[in-house]
Scaffold this motif. Structure first.
Motif, PDB file in Angstrom:
ATOM      1  N   PRO A 219       0.793  -1.411  -0.116  1.00 37.13           N
ATOM      2  CA  PRO A 219      -0.051  -0.086   0.037  1.00 37.13           C
ATOM      3  C   PRO A 219       0.804   1.265   0.041  1.00 37.13           C
ATOM      4  CG  PRO A 219       0.033  -1.136   2.265  1.00 37.13           C
ATOM      5  CD  PRO A 219       0.663  -2.038   1.316  1.00 37.13           C
ATOM      6  N   ASP A 220       0.344   2.382  -0.621  1.00 34.75           N
ATOM      7  CA  ASP A 220       0.856   3.650  -0.552  1.00 34.75           C
ATOM      8  C   ASP A 220       0.381   4.213   0.756  1.00 34.75           C
ATOM      9  OD1 ASP A 220       2.219   3.368  -3.017  1.00 34.75           O
ATOM     10  OD2 ASP A 220       0.587   4.083  -4.101  1.00 34.75           O
ATOM     11  N   LEU A 221       1.163   4.886   1.807  1.00 33.67           N
ATOM     12  CA  LEU A 221       0.884   5.279   2.797  1.00 33.67           C
ATOM     13  C   LEU A 221       1.277   6.756   3.072  1.00 33.67           C
ATOM     14  CD1 LEU A 221       1.719   2.321   5.348  1.00 33.67           C
ATOM     15  CD2 LEU A 221      -0.462   2.935   4.163  1.00 33.67           C
ATOM     16  N   ILE A 222       0.570   7.506   3.756  1.00 34.74           N
ATOM     17  CA  ILE A 222       0.820   8.753   3.960  1.00 34.74           C
ATOM     18  C   ILE A 222       0.460   9.089   5.313  1.00 34.74           C
ATOM     19  CG2 ILE A 222      -1.432   9.797   3.112  1.00 34.74           C
ATOM     20  CD1 ILE A 222      -0.190  12.020   1.825  1.00 34.74           C
ATOM     21  N   THR A 223       1.240   9.895   5.930  1.00 39.30           N
ATOM     22  CA  THR A 223       0.984  10.678   7.255  1.00 39.30           C
ATOM     23  C   THR A 223       0.689  12.191   7.294  1.00 39.30           C
ATOM     24  OG1 THR A 223       2.566   8.815   8.279  1.00 39.30           O
ATOM     25  CG2 THR A 223       2.052  10.816   9.561  1.00 39.30           C
ATOM     26  N   LEU A 224      -0.312  12.453   7.643  1.00 34.70           N
ATOM     27  CA  LEU A 224      -1.132  13.704   7.800  1.00 34.70           C
ATOM     28  C   LEU A 224      -0.846  14.169   9.220  1.00 34.70           C
ATOM     29  CD1 LEU A 224      -4.200  13.290   5.445  1.00 34.70           C
ATOM     30  CD2 LEU A 224      -1.788  14.145   4.910  1.00 34.70           C
ATOM     31  N   ILE A 225      -0.698  15.425   9.648  1.00 34.68           N
ATOM     32  CA  ILE A 225      -0.818  15.945  10.752  1.00 34.68           C
ATOM     33  C   ILE A 225      -1.769  16.865  10.696  1.00 34.68           C
ATOM     34  CG2 ILE A 225       0.596  17.361  12.385  1.00 34.68           C
ATOM     35  CD1 ILE A 225       3.085  16.378  10.785  1.00 34.68           C
ATOM     36  N   ASP A 226      -2.756  16.691  11.890  1.00 34.17           N
ATOM     37  CA  ASP A 226      -3.826  17.732  11.754  1.00 34.17           C
ATOM     38  C   ASP A 226      -3.618  18.951  12.442  1.00 34.17           C
ATOM     39  OD1 ASP A 226      -4.001  17.010  14.709  1.00 34.17           O
ATOM     40  OD2 ASP A 226      -5.581  15.652  14.600  1.00 34.17           O
ATOM     41  N   GLU A 227      -4.722  19.717  12.823  1.00 34.83           N
ATOM     42  CA  GLU A 227      -4.467  21.054  13.560  1.00 34.83           C
ATOM     43  C   GLU A 227      -3.937  21.124  14.911  1.00 34.83           C
ATOM     44  OE1 GLU A 227      -8.778  19.591  13.658  1.00 34.83           O
ATOM     45  OE2 GLU A 227      -7.498  20.269  12.018  1.00 34.83           O
ATOM     46  N   ASP A 228      -4.068  19.834  15.738  1.00 32.11           N
ATOM     47  CA  ASP A 228      -3.589  19.713  17.018  1.00 32.11           C
ATOM     48  C   ASP A 228      -2.364  19.137  16.926  1.00 32.11           C
ATOM     49  OD1 ASP A 228      -5.866  20.676  17.893  1.00 32.11           O
ATOM     50  OD2 ASP A 228      -6.900  18.925  17.852  1.00 32.11           O
ATOM     51  N   ASP A 229      -1.550  18.937  15.707  1.00 36.63           N
ATOM     52  CA  ASP A 229      -0.217  18.295  15.717  1.00 36.63           C
ATOM     53  C   ASP A 229      -0.204  16.823  15.937  1.00 36.63           C
ATOM     54  OD1 ASP A 229       1.176  20.468  14.715  1.00 36.63           O
ATOM     55  OD2 ASP A 229       1.516  21.233  17.010  1.00 36.63           O
ATOM     56  N   VAL A 230      -1.302  15.965  15.719  1.00 39.72           N
ATOM     57  CA  VAL A 230      -1.572  14.810  15.943  1.00 39.72           C
ATOM     58  C   VAL A 230      -1.306  14.045  14.495  1.00 39.72           C
ATOM     59  CG1 VAL A 230      -2.925  12.835  16.527  1.00 39.72           C
ATOM     60  CG2 VAL A 230      -3.280  15.086  17.728  1.00 39.72           C
ATOM     61  N   GLU A 231      -0.412  13.060  14.602  1.00 36.03           N
ATOM     62  CA  GLU A 231      -0.238  12.329  13.225  1.00 36.03           C
ATOM     63  C   GLU A 231      -1.367  11.387  12.876  1.00 36.03           C
ATOM     64  OE1 GLU A 231       3.738  10.647  13.122  1.00 36.03           O
ATOM     65  OE2 GLU A 231       4.388  12.770  12.795  1.00 36.03           O
ATOM     66  N   HIS A 232      -1.692  11.040  11.657  1.00 33.55           N
ATOM     67  CA  HIS A 232      -2.735  10.146  11.514  1.00 33.55           C
ATOM     68  C   HIS A 232      -2.142   9.426  10.099  1.00 33.55           C
ATOM     69  CE1 HIS A 232      -5.632  11.876  14.109  1.00 33.55           C
ATOM     70  NE2 HIS A 232      -5.301  12.965  13.673  1.00 33.55           N
ATOM     71  N   CYS A 233      -1.831   8.229  10.152  1.00 29.79           N
ATOM     72  CA  CYS A 233      -1.627   7.511   9.013  1.00 29.79           C
ATOM     73  C   CYS A 233      -2.902   7.000   7.963  1.00 29.79           C
ATOM     74  CB  CYS A 233      -0.761   6.143   9.202  1.00 29.79           C
ATOM     75  SG  CYS A 233       0.068   5.367   8.130  1.00 29.79           S
ATOM     76  N   PHE A 234      -2.620   7.080   6.751  1.00 29.55           N
ATOM     77  CA  PHE A 234      -3.548   6.602   5.699  1.00 29.55           C
ATOM     78  C   PHE A 234      -3.221   5.837   4.490  1.00 29.55           C
ATOM     79  CE2 PHE A 234      -5.370  10.431   7.750  1.00 29.55           C
ATOM     80  CZ  PHE A 234      -6.872  10.311   7.893  1.00 29.55           C
ATOM     81  N   GLU A 235      -3.957   5.353   3.736  1.00 26.80           N
ATOM     82  CA  GLU A 235      -3.601   4.326   2.749  1.00 26.80           C
ATOM     83  C   GLU A 235      -4.333   5.400   1.508  1.00 26.80           C
ATOM     84  OE1 GLU A 235      -4.142   0.379   0.115  1.00 26.80           O
ATOM     85  OE2 GLU A 235      -4.896   0.378   2.357  1.00 26.80           O
ATOM     86  N   ILE A 236      -3.455   5.653   0.559  1.00 23.86           N
ATOM     87  CA  ILE A 236      -3.757   6.116  -0.609  1.00 23.86           C
ATOM     88  C   ILE A 236      -4.601   5.088  -1.537  1.00 23.86           C
ATOM     89  CG2 ILE A 236      -3.293   7.508  -2.778  1.00 23.86           C
ATOM     90  CD1 ILE A 236      -0.500   8.621  -0.952  1.00 23.86           C
ATOM     91  N   LEU A 237      -5.810   5.452  -1.625  1.00 27.70           N
ATOM     92  CA  LEU A 237      -6.496   4.258  -2.273  1.00 27.70           C
ATOM     93  C   LEU A 237      -6.478   4.771  -3.791  1.00 27.70           C
ATOM     94  CD1 LEU A 237      -9.918   3.856  -0.054  1.00 27.70           C
ATOM     95  CD2 LEU A 237      -7.738   2.540  -0.278  1.00 27.70           C
TER      96      LEU A 237
END
Length: 97
Positions: A7-25
């Motif tokens: 899978p192609d994964l990406i980590t995004l950082i939200d407005e509270d500086d919390v990291e969230h990992c997602f798979e690029i579908l």
């Protein structure tokens, strides 16, 4: 023939500086802008079973040398993009070869 899937994964950082990992579908261009379909990556199988199974649609925008992704808020745009992504998923994952 075995299909190697990574899978192609990406980590995004939200407005509270919390990291969230997602798979690029999938990605698509629509009306001159680029959009991503992202599915959250869960830390455990139990978390994934409890999830709704929904994916997020994000709009990409340039930010210097990087790019930012922001959630799409327009319901009509979400409907149009969902249809595009669903058609891509159907083509990509159909049993026809």
């Amino acid at each position: 023939m075995d299909k190697d899937y990574s899978p192609d994964l990406i980590t995004l950082i939200d407005e509270d500086d919390v990291e969230h990992c997602f798979e690029i579908l999938d990605t698509t261009e629509y009306e001159g802008k680029e959009y991503y379909a992202l599915y959250p990556v869960f830390e455990s199988p139990e978390e994934e079973l409890l999830s709704s199974g929904e994916y997020y649609i994000m709009e990409a925008s340039a930010n210097g040398d990087d790019f930012e992704l922001s959630e799409v808020d327009d319901d009509d745009l979400i409907d149009a993009l969902s249809e595009i992504f669903e058609n891509h998923f159907e083509e990509k994952f159909s049993d026809e070869e």
